[in-house]
Every structure is written in structure tokens, then in C-alpha cells.
Scaffold this motif. Sequence first.
Motif, PDB file in Angstrom:
ATOM      1  N   VAL A 173       8.249  11.982  -3.715  1.00 29.95           N
ATOM      2  CA  VAL A 173       6.833  12.637  -3.762  1.00 29.95           C
ATOM      3  C   VAL A 173       5.772  11.484  -3.346  1.00 29.95           C
ATOM      4  CG1 VAL A 173       4.904  13.436  -5.376  1.00 29.95           C
ATOM      5  CG2 VAL A 173       6.847  14.222  -5.534  1.00 29.95           C
ATOM      6  N   ASP A 174       4.962  11.733  -2.283  1.00 33.23           N
ATOM      7  CA  ASP A 174       3.774  10.976  -1.844  1.00 33.23           C
ATOM      8  C   ASP A 174       2.725  11.248  -2.676  1.00 33.23           C
ATOM      9  OD1 ASP A 174       1.908   9.466  -0.724  1.00 33.23           O
ATOM     10  OD2 ASP A 174       2.064  10.521   1.418  1.00 33.23           O
ATOM     11  N   GLY A 175       2.472  10.562  -3.545  1.00 32.00           N
ATOM     12  CA  GLY A 175       1.304  10.455  -4.397  1.00 32.00           C
ATOM     13  C   GLY A 175       0.204   9.423  -4.343  1.00 32.00           C
ATOM     14  N   GLY A 235       0.878  -1.160   0.030  1.00 32.24           N
ATOM     15  CA  GLY A 235      -0.056   0.098   0.068  1.00 32.24           C
ATOM     16  C   GLY A 235       0.873   1.239   0.049  1.00 32.24           C
ATOM     17  N   GLY A 236       0.263   2.292   0.418  1.00 33.22           N
ATOM     18  CA  GLY A 236       0.926   3.941   0.158  1.00 33.22           C
ATOM     19  C   GLY A 236       2.057   3.862   1.126  1.00 33.22           C
ATOM     20  N   SER A 237       1.623   3.150   2.390  1.00 38.59           N
ATOM     21  CA  SER A 237       2.815   3.511   3.423  1.00 38.59           C
ATOM     22  C   SER A 237       4.027   2.793   2.968  1.00 38.59           C
ATOM     23  CB  SER A 237       2.444   2.928   4.789  1.00 38.59           C
ATOM     24  OG  SER A 237       1.187   3.671   5.463  1.00 38.59           O
ATOM     25  N   MET A 238       3.946   1.462   2.506  1.00 37.41           N
ATOM     26  CA  MET A 238       5.070   0.727   2.170  1.00 37.41           C
ATOM     27  C   MET A 238       5.702   1.227   1.002  1.00 37.41           C
ATOM     28  SD  MET A 238       6.937  -1.663   3.431  1.00 37.41           S
ATOM     29  CE  MET A 238       6.087  -2.717   4.570  1.00 37.41           C
ATOM     30  N   PRO A 298      -2.419   1.962  -6.297  1.00 41.50           N
ATOM     31  CA  PRO A 298      -3.494   1.334  -7.065  1.00 41.50           C
ATOM     32  C   PRO A 298      -4.491   1.160  -6.091  1.00 41.50           C
ATOM     33  CG  PRO A 298      -1.475   0.444  -7.891  1.00 41.50           C
ATOM     34  CD  PRO A 298      -1.048   1.338  -6.530  1.00 41.50           C
ATOM     35  N   HIS A 299      -4.565   0.758  -5.001  1.00 41.79           N
ATOM     36  CA  HIS A 299      -5.949   0.579  -4.228  1.00 41.79           C
ATOM     37  C   HIS A 299      -6.644   1.844  -3.834  1.00 41.79           C
ATOM     38  CE1 HIS A 299      -3.480  -0.276  -0.124  1.00 41.79           C
ATOM     39  NE2 HIS A 299      -3.898   1.067  -0.350  1.00 41.79           N
ATOM     40  N   LYS A 300      -6.123   2.874  -4.253  1.00 40.85           N
ATOM     41  CA  LYS A 300      -6.775   4.088  -4.123  1.00 40.85           C
ATOM     42  C   LYS A 300      -7.326   4.632  -5.614  1.00 40.85           C
ATOM     43  CE  LYS A 300      -4.725   5.912   0.236  1.00 40.85           C
ATOM     44  NZ  LYS A 300      -3.833   4.859   0.484  1.00 40.85           N
TER      45      LYS A 300
HETATM   46  C1  LIG Z   1      -1.404  10.943   0.931  1.00 46.03           C
HETATM   47  C2  LIG Z   1      -1.079   9.414   1.727  1.00 46.03           C
HETATM   48  N1  LIG Z   1       0.090   8.976   1.820  1.00 46.03           N
HETATM   49  C3  LIG Z   1       0.013   7.655   2.372  1.00 46.03           C
HETATM   50  C4  LIG Z   1      -1.226   6.927   2.623  1.00 46.03           C
HETATM   51  C5  LIG Z   1      -0.840   5.534   3.339  1.00 46.03           C
HETATM   52  O1  LIG Z   1      -1.584   4.604   2.297  1.00 46.03           O
HETATM   53  P1  LIG Z   1      -2.044   3.371   2.834  1.00 46.03           P
HETATM   54  O2  LIG Z   1      -3.177   3.162   3.687  1.00 46.03           O
HETATM   55  O3  LIG Z   1      -2.059   2.540   1.593  1.00 46.03           O
HETATM   56  O4  LIG Z   1      -0.605   2.524   3.476  1.00 46.03           O
HETATM   57  C6  LIG Z   1      -2.378   7.617   2.561  1.00 46.03           C
HETATM   58  C7  LIG Z   1      -3.454   6.847   2.971  1.00 46.03           C
HETATM   59  O5  LIG Z   1      -4.525   7.559   2.881  1.00 46.03           O
HETATM   60  C8  LIG Z   1      -2.380   8.989   2.004  1.00 46.03           C
HETATM   61  O6  LIG Z   1      -3.566   9.354   1.753  1.00 46.03           O
END
Ligand SMILES: Cc1ncc(COP(=O)(O)O)c(C=O)c1O
Length: 510
Positions: A281-283, A157-160, A312-314
Motif C-alpha cells: 500500500v502506497d500511503g 521519502g515516499g518514492s524510496m 512523515p515529511h507529508k
Molecule cells: C501517493 C504518493 N506516493 C508517492 C509519492 C512520492 O513521495 P516523495 O515525493 O516523498 O518521494 C507521493 C508524492 O507526492 C505521493 O503523493
Amino acid sequence: MGQKGLAAELGGGTAPLELAPEEFRALGYQVVDRITEFLKSLPSKPVAPNESASAIRELISLPFPDRGEPAGRLLEHALDLLLEHSTFNSHPRFWGYITGSPAPIGALADLIASALNPNLGKWVLSPMGTEIEGQTVRWIAQMLDYPTDCGGLLVSGGSMANFVGFLAARRLKAPWPVQVSGAVDVKSGRLRVYTSAETHLWVQKAADLFGLGTDSIRWIATDEQFRMDPVALQKSILEDLRAGDRPFLVIGTAGSVGTGAVDPLPTLAAICREHGLWFHVDGAYGGFAAVLPEESADLRGLSEADSVAVDPHKWLYAPLEVGCALVRDPKALHDTFSYRPQYYHLVEDPAEKAINYYEYGPQNARGFRALKVWLCLRQAGREGYERMIGDNIRLAQTLYQLVQEHAELEPLSRSLSITTFRYVPPDLKGSPDAESYLNQLNTALLTRLQGGGEAFLSNAMLRGKFALRTCIVNFRTSIEDIKALPELVVRLGAEIDATLRPLESSKSKS
Ligand SMILES: Cc1ncc(COP(=O)(O)O)c(C=O)c1O
């Protein structure tokens, strides 16, 4: 025991987890039929169940079974439980947090991925799967106008995905070998990370988990629209350099978690070039909006980053879990994660480059999450994504307009597909003393909304104001769904105000 008896004992019978092919087929049809009915009935179902954690736990208060049960009965039971007691992010009125409505083709892809179960850690264990992941990563890069010869991989996911960028930056930019001696070197100055307070909590986890400590983060001020102030960034970097610290990483955001704010990414990229810093960049949320030709140059500036995280899961509407990390220099990604133990027999043919993904990311064994993304990208195509993402943004704009026009609602922000607002009873409009009560009222309103099942929102905290937040990453939401929201919020808001205000004023008198 004779040889015959031993054979029957050791695998000669049917294993407790085996399903005969015909039984598998029958159960598969049964499951798909029920999911089909669920999808058909979604709009008429509550978005979320109004049940307590203990009530839900009670429904599965089962002992650990000594003996197994027939698979058919178990699948029916699991579906009964889940279809009646879940929060449905596939519902047209789910607009909470940031989870995309899941594409049905993604669900079928996950079935295929689980049935075949390739391990995408090594090419030899997943020849086609690995190539599909490679192509998926290149297509994602293309969507973002990022170099397609970058390094990249899919993660949970996004964090990873952000962690991957963070670790590559730490590995490449720390002036000492962090992989050997760790993230702190007292003689050489402290590693410093720059980002705004709007950044998702992953950055604190990263600074903590990867040995820098959260004090290494410089929280850069934001403007009225919650975007990082580049002047404040420059100043902070220069101060740290003068103090002998080691700035190494600037993190810009393409769509913040609270309001969808987009930092001025090209300006941040230029500052990073000037000081030789890594630009990440955190997209995770907003990155895929770069597919829209009309999107801002600020957002498109993510193509200048050393690394990018997208999810992609967003906004690709792939079912959970799947994030994607891209790193401009593939060698940097490899240098960050590659170890070569003797127990790995890696055949290398210089004429035939085969990627072993375990060398490019934190995981060793890896599932086939690429399949669902690959199939979503192929089913919708670039045009399909432009339409769905564009529609989500237009719906958020329409909502903002409706809120503006409503006497009892106060609009607070709108960027990408996030709109924030709050309920304000008419007699409290413009009253500076009402702020604390309005926060209480809107907090109670959100709880009621989430439990009520008519629409699912979450919240943002905007300069002390508790805001109701709708984030539309949902290809099922229609204009009618959006038009229904203001009236719903006002109806519930007035009901709660009628009971909460007298209660609060009697409390303050006693
Ligand atoms: C801008 C942003 N970065 C990172 C994340 C973390 O993503 P994930 O919940 O898939 O780990 C989110 C989650 O909403 C987010 O909005």
C-alpha cells in the motif's frame, strides 16, 4: 622541517572549517534569531517569489572561491538569499503538491542530528540514534494499526519507501532468485505488477530501475471516484495467469497524489490472499489519516498489507526529507537487503539484538532523520495528530462547500484533504465546446496564482479537465485562509479570461 614545524603544519593550526565554541554559539543565536523573525512574519510574506530561474541564478553568480570567508558573513548571506527568494511550504497558504508545513521542532532536531552526525547504518556507530529510529518506526506502525513487530526503517521519502516495498515483494515473490539472476526469466513467464493509473510515478521508476520494465505494469481501471476497480483487477490477474505470466504484486493507494482517492484496500488484500500475491500500500500521502477513528474501513485496510509506505515529511509535518517503509515480516526486509562483507566487523550477541540498518534498506551510510520524526511524534502525541490531520480534512471539506456555492467555480473532487475545482466564466457554464478553452484558462490561472504569492496551489488532470488542486497538509492554515481562496481565484480568473478569450478567438479566426 623540524618536528615542531611539522606539527604546526599538520593540524596544529585551526582547520579552515573549524568554528571556535564561542563563535559557534554566537552564530547559532544569530541564525535562530533570524529564523524566529521569519516565522513571525510568514503570513505577511508572499508564498512564492515571482522571479525567473535566470534572475535567481544571477543572484549567486559567484566564482568557486579560492579562499574561504568568515562563517558569520556567509550565514547572513545565505539567509538573505533564502528568505527573500524561496517558495515557503511553511506559509499558511501553501497548498501545492504534497509537502507538509515543517514543524519547528523538526528544524531544531536537524541541527542536533547534524551536529552529532551519527551514522545510522550500524548500531555501533549510533547506539542511541538506532534505538530512536526503531522506536519511531514502531510508533508509526502503532498509528497505522500495523503490527509493531514489523520490519521497517526511515528513508528519504515516499518514492524510496515504496521502492523498499517493491523490492521486498520482488525478492520474496519472484519464483526464481532475482537477486542472483535478475528480474527477467524468459522460461518462467513475466513478472506482473497491478496498480491503477492514479498511482504516483514512483511505480514506473521502480519497474524501470528494478529490471522489470514499465510494460510489466497492468494499469487497472478506476471508478468514478478514481478508486481501483477490484473486478477489473481480478480479471487482469486471471488473464495473466492463463497466459503463463507471473503476477506477484498488487499496489493499492491510500490517498492518491491527484485527488486523495483511497482504493478499497480490504478487498484488494483479499484478492492478494486468494492468489498468493504481495500486497503493498502506497500511503505516502494519506496513510497517516488512519490515526483518525472516523476514517473509512477502506483506508484502515492498509493494516492488512505486506508492506506499506508512509511519508512523515507529508502528514507528520516533519521537515524534508523523511519517508518510512514498513514490511510485515522483518525477515523479508532483511533477506532483501542484507549483505555481509568481510570488512564489516559485526559483533553479534544472541542475548542482545542490535539492529544494523544498512541490512534493512538500500542505503549504507544513513543520517539521523529519525530524530525529527521522534520529536514531532512526542511533541504532538496521538491526540495532536488527530487534531491537525482532522482539521486539514475539515478545511478541505469547507473549501469544497464554498466552491459548490460559488457561481463561477466548478467543484471536481474532494477526498481526504485534497479539493479540486476550476474557474468557469458564467457564460461558458455547461458549454461542451468550451472544454479546451477552460483548460487553457485554468492553466494560465494556476501560473498566475503560483507567481502571485497570495496562495500556492498545484493541479490535477481529471478525465481531460485541468483542475486547480489544493492539498492541505498544513497545520498553520486557518478557516480565514480557506475562505479567502474562492474570491482570489475568481478575481484572477475573470482578469485572465478578459484578455485570453479575445486573443484566442482572434487566433481561431485568422
Ligand atoms: C501517493 C504518493 N506516493 C508517492 C509519492 C512520492 O513521495 P516523495 O515525493 O516523498 O518521494 C507521493 C508524492 O507526492 C505521493 O503523493
